[in-house]
Design a protein around this motif. Structure first.
Motif, PDB file in Angstrom:
ATOM      1  N   LEU A  53       0.835  -1.208   0.000  1.00  0.00           N
ATOM      2  CA  LEU A  53       0.000   0.000   0.000  1.00  0.00           C
ATOM      3  C   LEU A  53       0.864   1.250   0.000  1.00  0.00           C
ATOM      4  O   LEU A  53       0.587   2.212  -0.736  1.00  0.00           O
ATOM      5  CB  LEU A  53      -0.921  -0.010   1.218  1.00  0.00           C
ATOM      6  N   ALA A  54       1.918   1.253   0.814  1.00  0.00           N
ATOM      7  CA  ALA A  54       2.840   2.389   0.812  1.00  0.00           C
ATOM      8  C   ALA A  54       3.493   2.540  -0.561  1.00  0.00           C
ATOM      9  O   ALA A  54       3.663   3.665  -1.061  1.00  0.00           O
ATOM     10  CB  ALA A  54       3.910   2.202   1.895  1.00  0.00           C
ATOM     11  N   GLY A  55       3.853   1.418  -1.174  1.00  0.00           N
ATOM     12  CA  GLY A  55       4.437   1.484  -2.512  1.00  0.00           C
ATOM     13  C   GLY A  55       3.473   2.034  -3.539  1.00  0.00           C
ATOM     14  O   GLY A  55       3.858   2.813  -4.420  1.00  0.00           O
ATOM     15  N   LEU A  56       2.200   1.646  -3.425  1.00  0.00           N
ATOM     16  CA  LEU A  56       1.202   2.145  -4.365  1.00  0.00           C
ATOM     17  C   LEU A  56       1.059   3.654  -4.257  1.00  0.00           C
ATOM     18  O   LEU A  56       0.976   4.356  -5.276  1.00  0.00           O
ATOM     19  CB  LEU A  56      -0.142   1.465  -4.095  1.00  0.00           C
ATOM     20  N   VAL A  57       1.034   4.171  -3.030  1.00  0.00           N
ATOM     21  CA  VAL A  57       0.907   5.621  -2.847  1.00  0.00           C
ATOM     22  C   VAL A  57       2.117   6.341  -3.439  1.00  0.00           C
ATOM     23  O   VAL A  57       1.985   7.364  -4.128  1.00  0.00           O
ATOM     24  CB  VAL A  57       0.731   5.956  -1.354  1.00  0.00           C
ATOM     25  N   VAL A  58       3.321   5.818  -3.186  1.00  0.00           N
ATOM     26  CA  VAL A  58       4.530   6.417  -3.763  1.00  0.00           C
ATOM     27  C   VAL A  58       4.457   6.371  -5.283  1.00  0.00           C
ATOM     28  O   VAL A  58       4.783   7.350  -5.980  1.00  0.00           O
ATOM     29  CB  VAL A  58       5.779   5.686  -3.250  1.00  0.00           C
ATOM     30  N   VAL A  84      11.022   9.107 -11.903  1.00  0.00           N
ATOM     31  CA  VAL A  84      12.000   8.318 -11.146  1.00  0.00           C
ATOM     32  C   VAL A  84      12.518   9.098  -9.943  1.00  0.00           C
ATOM     33  O   VAL A  84      12.868   8.513  -8.912  1.00  0.00           O
ATOM     34  CB  VAL A  84      13.153   7.892 -12.070  1.00  0.00           C
ATOM     35  N   ALA A  85      12.530  10.429 -10.051  1.00  0.00           N
ATOM     36  CA  ALA A  85      13.021  11.244  -8.937  1.00  0.00           C
ATOM     37  C   ALA A  85      12.068  11.240  -7.751  1.00  0.00           C
ATOM     38  O   ALA A  85      12.501  11.395  -6.601  1.00  0.00           O
ATOM     39  CB  ALA A  85      13.253  12.684  -9.406  1.00  0.00           C
ATOM     40  N   VAL A  86      10.780  11.044  -8.005  1.00  0.00           N
ATOM     41  CA  VAL A  86       9.798  11.136  -6.911  1.00  0.00           C
ATOM     42  C   VAL A  86       9.996  10.046  -5.857  1.00  0.00           C
ATOM     43  O   VAL A  86      10.042  10.357  -4.657  1.00  0.00           O
ATOM     44  CB  VAL A  86       8.369  11.119  -7.478  1.00  0.00           C
ATOM     45  N   PRO A  87      10.090   8.755  -6.222  1.00  0.00           N
ATOM     46  CA  PRO A  87      10.322   7.751  -5.177  1.00  0.00           C
ATOM     47  C   PRO A  87      11.607   7.986  -4.397  1.00  0.00           C
ATOM     48  O   PRO A  87      11.663   7.713  -3.185  1.00  0.00           O
ATOM     49  CB  PRO A  87      10.378   6.428  -5.965  1.00  0.00           C
ATOM     50  N   ALA A  88      12.646   8.467  -5.087  1.00  0.00           N
ATOM     51  CA  ALA A  88      13.888   8.769  -4.378  1.00  0.00           C
ATOM     52  C   ALA A  88      13.652   9.845  -3.324  1.00  0.00           C
ATOM     53  O   ALA A  88      14.154   9.756  -2.196  1.00  0.00           O
ATOM     54  CB  ALA A  88      14.962   9.212  -5.363  1.00  0.00           C
ATOM     55  N   ALA A  89      12.873  10.871  -3.679  1.00  0.00           N
ATOM     56  CA  ALA A  89      12.594  11.941  -2.726  1.00  0.00           C
ATOM     57  C   ALA A  89      11.709  11.460  -1.588  1.00  0.00           C
ATOM     58  O   ALA A  89      11.917  11.829  -0.427  1.00  0.00           O
ATOM     59  CB  ALA A  89      11.934  13.113  -3.447  1.00  0.00           C
TER      60      ALA A  89
END
Length: 272
Positions: A53-58, A84-89
């Motif tokens: 669920l956390a992964g889906l939101v990211v 790609v920058a968003v999950p890193a942030a």
């Protein structure tokens, strides 16, 4: 002589609720603000089951910004970089850092203690640098290919891949997988998820991915489900390698598993 009764043992913590698990998952796997989170083993068990669920939101956040970039006139490549920058942030780049550390540790060819010592260093060695570059290039290239087929197609693929990446963490936290160190995040979540719960979570994510792909027809359902299965398989291969070389999992290993499965899912979806 002291005849006072011995002190009573502390009461066990109350059973963790689903909301405790959600808070643990978001508080551990993202930088999103979480209040009232529990950090005991009971909450960790629920939390690692809620990891997809956390992964889906990211993934949805990444897809939204990438799609917005496309709608504002950016090309697929630039939109892919934004995505790609968003999950890193949203993870403070901890998963990428874990990937680099694991690459250095495994690449050192040292015994378990020496490899773990390499992974604890603050610097990044040549194996880590090369691995980071190749993985990030692969992610950007795959997302650009997906966006080239349409922003909705790319956004859906990014969200599914991000959920698959955190599902790999649920499987890695299953019973029977030991921690390589007695401290740290790896020790906190190692072995907390019952095997049946881990398998059920993986099955639910595969079916959900098939449902998302069904919007593109029967072949889309098969392709999305296959992407998740192959991504989880790639993570399991790396997990087996880490168990043999390091003796178990660490926080860095969890980060490496997430990035490995994310990249595998994106590549499979782009090839399809």
């Amino acid at each position: 002589m002291d005849t006072s009764p011995p002190p009573e043992p502390p009461a066990p913590p109350p059973p963790a609720k689903v909301l405790d698990g959600v808070r643990f998952a978001f508080g551990t796997l993202t930088v999103l603000p979480v209040r009232g989170a529990r950090w005991d083993r009971a909450a960790a068990r629920r939390g690692m089951v809620c990891a997809p669920l956390a992964g889906l939101v990211v993934g949805l956040c990444a897809a939204a910004l990438g799609a917005a970039a496309l709608l504002l006139g950016a090309g697929p490549l630039l939109a892919a970089v934004v995505t790609v920058a968003v999950p890193a942030a949203l993870t403070r780049a901890l998963h990428l850092d874990g990937l680099a550390d694991v690459a250095d540790g495994l690449g050192s060819a040292r015994p378990a203690e020496g490899a773990l010592a390499v992974m604890k260093r603050s610097d990044i060695g040549p194996f880590g640098v090369v691995t980071l570059l190749l993985v990030l290039f692969a992610q950007v290239a795959a997302v650009a290919e997906l966006y080239a087929e349409g922003w909705a197609h790319g956004a859906g693929a990014v969200a599914v891949a991000a959920a698959a990446a955190r599902t790999a963490l649920t499987l890695a936290a299953r019973e029977g997988v030991p921690a390589a160190r007695p401290e740290g995040l790896g020790a906190a979540v190692a072995g907390v998820v019952p095997v049946r719960s881990a398998a059920a979570t993986g099955a639910v994510v595969v079916l959900a991915a098939a449902g998302a792909g069904a919007a593109e027809g029967p072949y889309g359902a098969v392709r999305y489900a296959a992407a998740v299965v192959l991504a989880l398989g790639a993570a399991e291969v790396l997990l087996a390698r880490c168990r043999r070389r390091l003796g178990g999992v660490t926080g860095d290993v969890f980060g490496a598993l997430a990035e490995t499965s994310l990249t595998a899912a994106l590549v499979v979806l782009a090839l399809g």
